[in-house]
Scaffold this motif. Structure first.
Motif, PDB file in Angstrom:
ATOM      1  N   VAL A 114       0.867  -1.182   0.000  1.00  0.00           N
ATOM      2  CA  VAL A 114       0.000   0.000   0.000  1.00  0.00           C
ATOM      3  C   VAL A 114       0.901   1.228   0.000  1.00  0.00           C
ATOM      4  N   ARG A 115       0.700   2.112  -0.968  1.00  0.00           N
ATOM      5  CA  ARG A 115       1.533   3.309  -1.103  1.00  0.00           C
ATOM      6  C   ARG A 115       0.644   4.539  -1.162  1.00  0.00           C
ATOM      7  N   LEU A 116       1.011   5.558  -0.411  1.00  0.00           N
ATOM      8  CA  LEU A 116       0.137   6.719  -0.266  1.00  0.00           C
ATOM      9  C   LEU A 116       0.937   7.998  -0.453  1.00  0.00           C
ATOM     10  N   HIS A 117       0.341   8.956  -1.157  1.00  0.00           N
ATOM     11  CA  HIS A 117       1.021  10.237  -1.319  1.00  0.00           C
ATOM     12  C   HIS A 117      -0.023  11.347  -1.410  1.00  0.00           C
ATOM     13  N   ASN A 118       0.477  12.575  -1.331  1.00  0.00           N
ATOM     14  CA  ASN A 118      -0.358  13.761  -1.487  1.00  0.00           C
ATOM     15  C   ASN A 118      -1.141  13.708  -2.800  1.00  0.00           C
ATOM     16  N   ASP A 119      -2.400  14.142  -2.793  1.00  0.00           N
ATOM     17  CA  ASP A 119      -3.216  14.018  -4.010  1.00  0.00           C
ATOM     18  C   ASP A 119      -2.671  14.853  -5.177  1.00  0.00           C
ATOM     19  N   ALA A 120      -2.100  16.017  -4.869  1.00  0.00           N
ATOM     20  CA  ALA A 120      -1.536  16.836  -5.953  1.00  0.00           C
ATOM     21  C   ALA A 120      -0.303  16.154  -6.552  1.00  0.00           C
ATOM     22  N   ILE A 121       0.446  15.481  -5.723  1.00  0.00           N
ATOM     23  CA  ILE A 121       1.611  14.738  -6.210  1.00  0.00           C
ATOM     24  C   ILE A 121       1.155  13.571  -7.089  1.00  0.00           C
ATOM     25  N   CYS A 122       0.089  12.905  -6.687  1.00  0.00           N
ATOM     26  CA  CYS A 122      -0.449  11.828  -7.535  1.00  0.00           C
ATOM     27  C   CYS A 122      -0.897  12.373  -8.883  1.00  0.00           C
ATOM     28  N   MET A 123      -1.560  13.548  -8.876  1.00  0.00           N
ATOM     29  CA  MET A 123      -1.983  14.131 -10.161  1.00  0.00           C
ATOM     30  C   MET A 123      -0.774  14.434 -11.040  1.00  0.00           C
ATOM     31  N   ALA A 124       0.291  14.975 -10.443  1.00  0.00           N
ATOM     32  CA  ALA A 124       1.498  15.275 -11.221  1.00  0.00           C
ATOM     33  C   ALA A 124       2.120  13.983 -11.749  1.00  0.00           C
ATOM     34  N   ALA A 125       2.142  12.946 -10.916  1.00  0.00           N
ATOM     35  CA  ALA A 125       2.680  11.658 -11.366  1.00  0.00           C
ATOM     36  C   ALA A 125       1.850  11.114 -12.516  1.00  0.00           C
ATOM     37  N   GLY A 126       0.531  11.245 -12.413  1.00  0.00           N
ATOM     38  CA  GLY A 126      -0.343  10.797 -13.489  1.00  0.00           C
ATOM     39  C   GLY A 126      -0.072  11.544 -14.793  1.00  0.00           C
ATOM     40  N   GLU A 127       0.069  12.868 -14.689  1.00  0.00           N
ATOM     41  CA  GLU A 127       0.341  13.665 -15.902  1.00  0.00           C
ATOM     42  C   GLU A 127       1.695  13.301 -16.501  1.00  0.00           C
ATOM     43  N   HIS A 128       2.658  12.957 -15.650  1.00  0.00           N
ATOM     44  CA  HIS A 128       3.959  12.555 -16.180  1.00  0.00           C
ATOM     45  C   HIS A 128       3.909  11.164 -16.785  1.00  0.00           C
ATOM     46  N   TRP A 129       3.183  10.287 -16.128  1.00  0.00           N
ATOM     47  CA  TRP A 129       3.149   8.889 -16.571  1.00  0.00           C
ATOM     48  C   TRP A 129       2.372   8.733 -17.875  1.00  0.00           C
ATOM     49  N   ARG A 130       1.182   9.329 -17.934  1.00  0.00           N
ATOM     50  CA  ARG A 130       0.312   9.102 -19.090  1.00  0.00           C
ATOM     51  C   ARG A 130      -0.367  10.364 -19.614  1.00  0.00           C
ATOM     52  N   GLY A 131       0.109  11.554 -19.198  1.00  0.00           N
ATOM     53  CA  GLY A 131      -0.573  12.779 -19.609  1.00  0.00           C
ATOM     54  C   GLY A 131       0.342  13.763 -20.306  1.00  0.00           C
ATOM     55  N   ALA A 132       0.208  15.037 -19.953  1.00  0.00           N
ATOM     56  CA  ALA A 132       0.879  16.122 -20.676  1.00  0.00           C
ATOM     57  C   ALA A 132       2.399  16.079 -20.526  1.00  0.00           C
ATOM     58  N   GLY A 133       2.890  15.407 -19.499  1.00  0.00           N
ATOM     59  CA  GLY A 133       4.336  15.382 -19.274  1.00  0.00           C
ATOM     60  C   GLY A 133       5.009  14.128 -19.796  1.00  0.00           C
ATOM     61  N   ARG A 134       4.228  13.253 -20.404  1.00  0.00           N
ATOM     62  CA  ARG A 134       4.761  11.981 -20.874  1.00  0.00           C
ATOM     63  C   ARG A 134       5.933  12.194 -21.831  1.00  0.00           C
ATOM     64  N   GLY A 135       7.016  11.469 -21.604  1.00  0.00           N
ATOM     65  CA  GLY A 135       8.168  11.562 -22.489  1.00  0.00           C
ATOM     66  C   GLY A 135       9.158  12.646 -22.095  1.00  0.00           C
ATOM     67  N   SER A 136       8.809  13.490 -21.128  1.00  0.00           N
ATOM     68  CA  SER A 136       9.753  14.502 -20.644  1.00  0.00           C
ATOM     69  C   SER A 136      10.246  14.084 -19.266  1.00  0.00           C
ATOM     70  N   ASP A 137      11.513  14.343 -18.997  1.00  0.00           N
ATOM     71  CA  ASP A 137      12.085  13.899 -17.731  1.00  0.00           C
ATOM     72  C   ASP A 137      11.976  14.927 -16.609  1.00  0.00           C
ATOM     73  N   ASN A 138      11.667  16.183 -16.954  1.00  0.00           N
ATOM     74  CA  ASN A 138      11.681  17.247 -15.947  1.00  0.00           C
ATOM     75  C   ASN A 138      10.379  18.036 -16.040  1.00  0.00           C
ATOM     76  N   VAL A 139       9.474  17.697 -15.144  1.00  0.00           N
ATOM     77  CA  VAL A 139       8.090  18.149 -15.252  1.00  0.00           C
ATOM     78  C   VAL A 139       7.582  18.638 -13.898  1.00  0.00           C
ATOM     79  N   LEU A 140       6.884  19.764 -13.931  1.00  0.00           N
ATOM     80  CA  LEU A 140       6.142  20.218 -12.757  1.00  0.00           C
ATOM     81  C   LEU A 140       4.661  20.119 -13.096  1.00  0.00           C
ATOM     82  N   GLY A 141       3.916  19.403 -12.279  1.00  0.00           N
ATOM     83  CA  GLY A 141       2.466  19.323 -12.452  1.00  0.00           C
ATOM     84  C   GLY A 141       1.803  20.183 -11.393  1.00  0.00           C
ATOM     85  N   ILE A 142       0.934  21.096 -11.828  1.00  0.00           N
ATOM     86  CA  ILE A 142       0.266  22.032 -10.911  1.00  0.00           C
ATOM     87  C   ILE A 142      -1.233  21.762 -10.927  1.00  0.00           C
ATOM     88  N   VAL A 143      -1.854  21.856  -9.773  1.00  0.00           N
ATOM     89  CA  VAL A 143      -3.302  21.727  -9.652  1.00  0.00           C
ATOM     90  C   VAL A 143      -3.834  22.993  -8.998  1.00  0.00           C
TER      91      VAL A 143
END
Lengths: 321, 321
Positions: A114-143
């Motif tokens: 079981v792994r838990l993190h801040n919801d905004a961090i999860c959103m940023a991870a999601g955007e990096h993994w499969r969203g707007a940041g996909r394919g870039s190594d240095n990404v800031l996701g903002i909510v």
């Protein structure tokens, strides 16, 4: 990265716990959301920590029972929290103060991580993994929502900082003489650009709301789209503040992509145009001028996908125990 | 970390190339500086790229010939530069524009690795490896001098960002309506807190310099120590700007230690007191209030030690090829 994607894998049970609703999803290793369910978060003065927990546990047990076997449980929850211990005190869930959420979930699902993190961090991870940041190594996701949160991916990996709080773009100072912030500081991005602050500023300057508090930021965007000058000024001001904070973050972290999501981002060009203009005024260094500031791509599923990524792509998004 | 420290190792040849002097040192694996030598950087309109290179090459060959075998060459140089390619265009070395410094050094020392980074990043690496940041995994090292530079260590590793430029704290925005910055932006920390800007502000407000430009920041600090009100105000203003930028960086990166070095930091409490006061006013989040802002510990050897660390502790400080 290699081993996560080379092996055939089970999906992850992803959970997103917010002040108004609790969502669960089954996220496949490739990032597809196979199933989603939501329940309202019990609210009110009679809701204590254990009542809320029983609701969460019953909902998740029911959801899990109807689905396939899963590799682990990834959870996003509002902060603050102790990380990686996962004792949570979400600002918008008063029933939980220092509540051992990760431990309880681990007891509920004892055979998987079981792994838990801040919801905004999860959103940023999601955007990096499969969203707007996909394919870039240095990404800031903002909510940009009731608060302003974020998550930081550098060198292809989620950055946690000393206590799991890296990515707190909402408390970057955008105006040292600006309004007081709920955090105790002054002139933070969040104090100016969070939805309720934008609506409040507009009201103070003559804009009248017609609905209840929850929808003011959307109403404001609607009015701005119709040309209401005060509503436009309010979004300008929020966009300017975002532009300053993003310029600072870009210079400090040498980013490639900044994704901006959350309710207020639905205002579209009314927010992104002043943002971009101010950002360009403040990024002088050549390396910084290359950064792309883009709307988040995943919508409301970003948080669930990112929670799933804590499990499914743990080599990139999970540095905890 | 393990393999670097477990094996008996040769020292590193460390090089620091600045606008006024070129320094070389032999850095032992434990961090001791076994030998140091310096020569003035040739300056003036008649100095072209190759003349300067011949001076550097002759100096390093002589220094290396007098010492032990070494494991590699670590180099700090003023930016901007392409990284990791190491083509340098140092602001204060006009003879070199897009000069292939790393390639030339590799030709000069063909049997060992040559690693090159921004001088402020080397200073930050030095402070993390053997100075004020030792033992902490999340550290920002700042250098306040003719410019304001820095380097960022997160999760125990140097962060490079997309192009080796992470750590550029000097271009964090501290006042969106502040003075124009040499980078083309506005209100950057560097525009307010770099030594020449501090002295210029004081002069504009009635403080009179008695020496030539190079020593004005030191004279200013001396006058401030004697109680000159304008000199004090100038250092207050620089300290405030640093405090704002450090608060932003702390929130964004969840730091543990921020070290502040460079010429202007010699002003001591006259700079650090207003810095700390402003920093405390702007850090509200509990995790951020734990950060320690401290003077750099290593003095002028930080840059050489950090350059050595690129070779001797490459698993932590070198992500290039």
């Amino acid at each position: 990265m290699g081993h996560d994607e080379a092996m055939p894998q089970l999906p992850a049970l992803a959970v997103d716990i917010g002040g108004t609703k609790i969502a669960a999803g089954m996220v496949e290793p490739g990032g597809r959301m196979a199933a989603v369910a939501r329940v309202p978060t019990p609210q009110g003065p009679q809701i204590d920590a254990e009542t809320l927990w029983r609701t969460v546990a019953a909902f998740l047990e029911r959801f899990a029972a109807g689905g396939p076997a899963f590799a682990g449980v990834g959870v996003g929850c509002g902060g603050p929290m102790s990380w990686p211990a996962g004792r949570v005190s979400p600002l918008n869930i008063p029933a939980w103060r220092d509540f051992p959420l990760r431990e309880r979930l681990q007891e509920l699902f004892p055979t998987v991580p079981v792994r838990l993190h801040n919801d905004a961090i999860c959103m940023a991870a999601g955007e990096h993994w499969r969203g707007a940041g996909r394919g870039s190594d240095n990404v800031l996701g903002i909510v940009v929502s009731t608060g302003v949160g974020g998550g930081l991916i550098l060198g292809g990996h989620l950055v946690d900082g000393a206590s799991g709080n890296a990515g707190h773009i909402g408390h970057v100072v955008v105006d040292p003489h600006g309004p007081p912030c709920g955090c105790g500081g002054q002139g933070c991005l969040e104090a100016i650009a969070r939805g309720p602050a934008v609506a409040e500023w507009a009201r103070e300057h003559g804009w009248r709301t017609r609905g209840h508090e929850d929808v003011t930021a959307r109403e404001l965007a609607d009015d701005a789209a119709r040309g209401h000058p005060t509503a436009r000024d309010a979004l300008d001001r929020a966009g300017n503040a975002l532009g300053v904070a993003i310029a600072s973050a870009t210079h400090l972290c040498d980013l490639e992509v900044v994704s901006v999501g959350g309710g207020l981002s639905q205002a579209g060009p009314l927010l992104f145009d002043p943002l971009e203009e101010t950002f360009r005024r403040h990024v002088g260094m050549r390396f910084a001028r290359r950064v792309r500031v883009v709307p988040a791509a995943l919508g409301q599923e970003a948080g669930l996908l990112g929670a799933g990524a804590l499990v499914l792509a743990g080599d990139r998004y999970w540095n905890g125990d």
